[in-house]
Design a protein around this motif. Structure first.
Motif, PDB file in Angstrom:
ATOM      1  N   ALA A   1      35.658  36.034  39.023  1.00 31.95           N
ATOM      2  CA  ALA A   1      36.874  36.077  38.763  1.00 31.95           C
ATOM      3  C   ALA A   1      37.697  36.639  39.889  1.00 31.95           C
ATOM      4  O   ALA A   1      37.397  37.430  40.657  1.00 31.95           O
ATOM      5  CB  ALA A   1      37.010  37.164  37.477  1.00 31.95           C
ATOM      6  N   PHE A   2      39.089  36.244  39.805  1.00 35.67           N
ATOM      7  CA  PHE A   2      40.205  36.446  40.788  1.00 35.67           C
ATOM      8  C   PHE A   2      41.304  36.995  39.870  1.00 35.67           C
ATOM      9  O   PHE A   2      41.846  36.400  39.202  1.00 35.67           O
ATOM     10  CB  PHE A   2      40.426  35.478  41.732  1.00 35.67           C
ATOM     11  N   ASN A   3      42.164  37.966  40.294  1.00 36.25           N
ATOM     12  CA  ASN A   3      43.207  38.488  39.814  1.00 36.25           C
ATOM     13  C   ASN A   3      44.464  37.722  40.175  1.00 36.25           C
ATOM     14  O   ASN A   3      44.757  38.053  41.426  1.00 36.25           O
ATOM     15  CB  ASN A   3      43.387  40.015  39.721  1.00 36.25           C
ATOM     16  N   ALA A   4      45.057  36.819  39.572  1.00 32.13           N
ATOM     17  CA  ALA A   4      46.023  35.877  40.287  1.00 32.13           C
ATOM     18  C   ALA A   4      47.235  36.664  39.791  1.00 32.13           C
ATOM     19  O   ALA A   4      48.255  36.408  39.319  1.00 32.13           O
ATOM     20  CB  ALA A   4      46.232  34.640  39.724  1.00 32.13           C
ATOM     21  N   THR A   5      47.580  37.974  40.751  1.00 36.15           N
ATOM     22  CA  THR A   5      48.654  38.873  40.680  1.00 36.15           C
ATOM     23  C   THR A   5      49.089  39.272  42.061  1.00 36.15           C
ATOM     24  O   THR A   5      48.284  39.138  42.856  1.00 36.15           O
ATOM     25  CB  THR A   5      48.389  39.843  39.788  1.00 36.15           C
ATOM     26  N   ALA A   6      50.351  39.449  42.193  1.00 36.42           N
ATOM     27  CA  ALA A   6      50.650  40.058  43.689  1.00 36.42           C
ATOM     28  C   ALA A   6      50.334  41.576  43.737  1.00 36.42           C
ATOM     29  O   ALA A   6      49.948  42.202  42.834  1.00 36.42           O
ATOM     30  CB  ALA A   6      52.449  40.118  43.477  1.00 36.42           C
ATOM     31  N   PRO A   7      50.111  41.927  45.136  1.00 41.61           N
ATOM     32  CA  PRO A   7      49.432  43.420  45.114  1.00 41.61           C
ATOM     33  C   PRO A   7      50.480  44.476  44.744  1.00 41.61           C
ATOM     34  O   PRO A   7      49.858  45.462  44.834  1.00 41.61           O
ATOM     35  CB  PRO A   7      49.235  43.247  46.735  1.00 41.61           C
ATOM     36  N   GLU A   8      51.735  44.402  44.524  1.00 43.33           N
ATOM     37  CA  GLU A   8      52.599  45.395  43.942  1.00 43.33           C
ATOM     38  C   GLU A   8      52.846  45.099  42.403  1.00 43.33           C
ATOM     39  O   GLU A   8      54.123  44.869  42.344  1.00 43.33           O
ATOM     40  CB  GLU A   8      53.606  45.546  44.851  1.00 43.33           C
TER      41      GLU A   8
ATOM     42  N   ILE B   1      39.935  26.642  46.089  1.00 42.05           N
ATOM     43  CA  ILE B   1      39.336  25.228  46.216  1.00 42.05           C
ATOM     44  C   ILE B   1      38.697  24.970  47.361  1.00 42.05           C
ATOM     45  O   ILE B   1      37.420  24.571  47.561  1.00 42.05           O
ATOM     46  CB  ILE B   1      40.347  24.312  45.952  1.00 42.05           C
ATOM     47  N   GLN B   2      39.393  25.432  48.361  1.00 44.64           N
ATOM     48  CA  GLN B   2      38.908  25.000  49.827  1.00 44.64           C
ATOM     49  C   GLN B   2      38.020  26.086  50.417  1.00 44.64           C
ATOM     50  O   GLN B   2      37.009  25.664  51.227  1.00 44.64           O
ATOM     51  CB  GLN B   2      40.156  25.299  50.780  1.00 44.64           C
ATOM     52  N   HIS B   3      37.754  27.253  49.939  1.00 38.43           N
ATOM     53  CA  HIS B   3      36.671  28.150  50.385  1.00 38.43           C
ATOM     54  C   HIS B   3      35.536  28.271  49.700  1.00 38.43           C
ATOM     55  O   HIS B   3      35.635  28.854  48.516  1.00 38.43           O
ATOM     56  CB  HIS B   3      37.622  29.637  50.537  1.00 38.43           C
ATOM     57  N   GLN B   4      34.350  27.724  50.056  1.00 34.17           N
ATOM     58  CA  GLN B   4      33.505  27.183  49.297  1.00 34.17           C
ATOM     59  C   GLN B   4      32.582  28.455  48.918  1.00 34.17           C
ATOM     60  O   GLN B   4      31.618  28.324  48.123  1.00 34.17           O
ATOM     61  CB  GLN B   4      32.585  26.135  50.097  1.00 34.17           C
ATOM     62  N   VAL B   5      32.743  29.713  49.716  1.00 37.69           N
ATOM     63  CA  VAL B   5      32.089  30.800  49.373  1.00 37.69           C
ATOM     64  C   VAL B   5      32.467  31.671  48.054  1.00 37.69           C
ATOM     65  O   VAL B   5      31.737  32.549  47.718  1.00 37.69           O
ATOM     66  CB  VAL B   5      31.802  31.721  50.623  1.00 37.69           C
ATOM     67  N   LEU B   6      33.852  31.110  47.735  1.00 43.71           N
ATOM     68  CA  LEU B   6      34.167  32.204  46.649  1.00 43.71           C
ATOM     69  C   LEU B   6      33.910  31.541  45.384  1.00 43.71           C
ATOM     70  O   LEU B   6      34.031  30.400  45.153  1.00 43.71           O
ATOM     71  CB  LEU B   6      35.650  32.096  46.813  1.00 43.71           C
ATOM     72  N   SER B   7      33.738  32.652  44.477  1.00 39.49           N
ATOM     73  CA  SER B   7      33.323  32.263  43.167  1.00 39.49           C
ATOM     74  C   SER B   7      33.624  33.558  42.219  1.00 39.49           C
ATOM     75  O   SER B   7      33.577  34.696  42.649  1.00 39.49           O
ATOM     76  CB  SER B   7      31.862  31.609  42.846  1.00 39.49           C
TER      77      SER B   7
ATOM     78  N   ARG C   1      39.963  41.154  44.951  1.00 41.82           N
ATOM     79  CA  ARG C   1      39.088  40.151  45.572  1.00 41.82           C
ATOM     80  C   ARG C   1      39.693  39.056  46.562  1.00 41.82           C
ATOM     81  O   ARG C   1      39.021  38.548  47.353  1.00 41.82           O
ATOM     82  CB  ARG C   1      38.103  39.321  44.576  1.00 41.82           C
ATOM     83  N   LEU C   2      40.859  38.611  45.881  1.00 41.72           N
ATOM     84  CA  LEU C   2      41.620  37.775  46.885  1.00 41.72           C
ATOM     85  C   LEU C   2      41.929  38.373  48.088  1.00 41.72           C
ATOM     86  O   LEU C   2      41.781  37.558  49.318  1.00 41.72           O
ATOM     87  CB  LEU C   2      42.881  37.307  46.130  1.00 41.72           C
ATOM     88  N   GLN C   3      42.444  39.507  48.060  1.00 38.59           N
ATOM     89  CA  GLN C   3      42.864  40.051  49.441  1.00 38.59           C
ATOM     90  C   GLN C   3      41.557  40.368  50.387  1.00 38.59           C
ATOM     91  O   GLN C   3      41.506  40.256  51.532  1.00 38.59           O
ATOM     92  CB  GLN C   3      43.528  41.384  49.161  1.00 38.59           C
ATOM     93  N   GLN C   4      40.282  40.742  49.762  1.00 38.68           N
ATOM     94  CA  GLN C   4      39.172  40.883  50.434  1.00 38.68           C
ATOM     95  C   GLN C   4      38.950  39.508  50.903  1.00 38.68           C
ATOM     96  O   GLN C   4      38.289  39.441  52.337  1.00 38.68           O
ATOM     97  CB  GLN C   4      38.000  41.296  49.556  1.00 38.68           C
ATOM     98  N   ALA C   5      39.229  38.333  50.332  1.00 35.45           N
ATOM     99  CA  ALA C   5      38.944  36.976  51.025  1.00 35.45           C
ATOM    100  C   ALA C   5      39.766  36.489  51.937  1.00 35.45           C
ATOM    101  O   ALA C   5      39.546  35.550  52.653  1.00 35.45           O
ATOM    102  CB  ALA C   5      38.717  36.076  49.807  1.00 35.45           C
ATOM    103  N   GLY C   6      40.877  37.504  52.166  1.00 34.88           N
ATOM    104  CA  GLY C   6      41.665  36.957  53.250  1.00 34.88           C
ATOM    105  C   GLY C   6      43.000  36.230  52.718  1.00 34.88           C
ATOM    106  O   GLY C   6      43.776  35.909  53.565  1.00 34.88           O
TER     107      GLY C   6
ATOM    108  N   GLU D   1      38.863  43.459  39.489  1.00 34.76           N
ATOM    109  CA  GLU D   1      38.069  42.375  38.953  1.00 34.76           C
ATOM    110  C   GLU D   1      36.705  43.019  38.294  1.00 34.76           C
ATOM    111  O   GLU D   1      36.320  42.283  37.371  1.00 34.76           O
ATOM    112  CB  GLU D   1      37.680  41.108  39.642  1.00 34.76           C
ATOM    113  N   ASN D   2      36.405  44.219  38.516  1.00 34.21           N
ATOM    114  CA  ASN D   2      35.425  44.978  37.993  1.00 34.21           C
ATOM    115  C   ASN D   2      35.770  45.608  36.859  1.00 34.21           C
ATOM    116  O   ASN D   2      34.739  46.338  36.002  1.00 34.21           O
ATOM    117  CB  ASN D   2      34.640  45.542  39.087  1.00 34.21           C
ATOM    118  N   SER D   3      36.883  45.853  36.576  1.00 33.27           N
ATOM    119  CA  SER D   3      37.465  46.779  35.173  1.00 33.27           C
ATOM    120  C   SER D   3      36.862  45.879  34.115  1.00 33.27           C
ATOM    121  O   SER D   3      37.068  44.618  33.872  1.00 33.27           O
ATOM    122  CB  SER D   3      38.809  46.993  35.405  1.00 33.27           C
ATOM    123  N   GLU D   4      36.667  46.835  33.145  1.00 31.59           N
ATOM    124  CA  GLU D   4      36.326  46.351  31.810  1.00 31.59           C
ATOM    125  C   GLU D   4      37.471  46.075  30.923  1.00 31.59           C
ATOM    126  O   GLU D   4      38.403  46.655  31.062  1.00 31.59           O
ATOM    127  CB  GLU D   4      35.260  47.474  31.050  1.00 31.59           C
TER     128      GLU D   4
END
Length: 297
Positions: free
Chosen positions: A220-227, A212-218, A276-281, A129-132
């Motif tokens: 950009a998130f890559n909505a892709t599978a890890p592989e 929606i449920q994790h109130q600490v998250l905001s 970021r998704l994986q870091q968030a669990g 998510e930090n990539s330009e």
């Protein structure tokens, strides 16, 4: 919890509605054609054709903004590119206006974007998510789309941005890919070396609910599978799941004739990972392509 979904009759929106209703949430669905949506879900949801129909006193706890014209249903002319741009920016502007009107603001806006944010990438480096992004139409479209959604942060609304890859499920992009593969005429596009970043529909719906449920998250998130895989590997795996050979390449110039500039989405690619998704669990149900395809056919 009351959830407003724009693009509610779309591939992802419909699946998200089913999930939310199954987990006892209340849904308001925005669709240009609300009647089919109402027939599908009956009185279990409220449907609207315009956000202006929603009263300022309405309680909305979360907004999921998925609206936009299909990205590859026709050739990209300059006129078509403007339609793609306007359909996303105008709807998001209407969402911002609605949130401004609401007397009680939603806690979160989960707003669509795409891995097109990163533009076409010629190498194998992994993109988090930090990539330009690289300059081009898809980067500008996604960057402006995200920027419009972020305007509600000044109203105290948490914003999560979905940089979505190719979503695999019953319908959507996979439905358009299947016919040649079923006839043993499928194969890689162009060189096949370009990266293909994907996600299974169930995981897509689950991660939206997770955000929606994790109130600490905001942010950009890559909505892709890890592989992510190469296009050649995707073709091989799809052929294997279907029990068909997948060795007939589709020349890149044919795709460019058919889709114009839009062919870059298929002939070029990005190796995108959901750091970021994986870091968030968040845990993917389908992290590997073979099982994701089997669940999608």
């Amino acid at each position: 919890m009351n959830v407003l979904i724009t693009g509610a009759s779309g591939f992802i929106g419909s699946a998200l509605i089913r999930h939310l209703l199954d987990t006892d949430r209340t849904v308001i669905g925005l669709s240009r054609k609300p009647e089919p949506l109402a027939r599908r879900f009956g009185n279990r949801i409220k449907t609207v054709a315009e956000l202006k129909q929603i009263d300022a006193d309405t309680r909305i706890d979360a907004v999921v903004n998925l609206a936009g014209e299909p990205i590859l249903d026709r050739r990209w002319s300059e006129k078509r590119k403007q339609v793609l741009y306007n359909s996303r920016l105008d709807t998001t502007a209407a969402v911002v206006e609605l949130i401004q009107r609401l007397k009680t603001k939603p806690a979160v806006l989960v707003s669509g974007s795409a891995i097109g944010y990163y533009g076409s990438q010629p190498d194998d480096r992994m993109l988090d998510e930090n990539s330009e992004g690289r300059n081009g139409f898809t980067h500008k479209l996604c960057a402006d789309w995200e920027g419009r959604a972020l305007e509600v942060q000044r109203l105290g609304v948490r914003v999560c941005l979905l940089r979505t890859g190719v979503v695999l499920g019953h319908g959507g992009a996979l439905k358009r890919m299947l016919p040649p593969f079923k006839m043993a005429l499928g194969g890689p596009i162009g060189s096949g070396r370009q990266w293909f970043s994907w996600i299974q529909l169930e995981d897509m719906v689950s991660l939206i609910d997770f955000l929606i449920q994790h109130q600490v998250l905001s942010g950009a998130f890559n909505a892709t599978a890890p592989e992510p895989v190469t296009n050649a590997e995707f073709s091989k795996q799809l052929g294997k799941v279907l029990g068909r050979p997948a060795i007939l390449p589709m020349p890149a110039f044919v795709m460019r004739l058919a889709l114009g500039e839009g062919a870059e989405l298929l002939c070029e690619g990005q190796r995108v990972v959901p750091v970021r998704l994986q870091q968030a669990g968040f845990e993917f149900r389908y992290p590997q392509l073979d099982k994701a395809l089997a669940a999608s056919l």
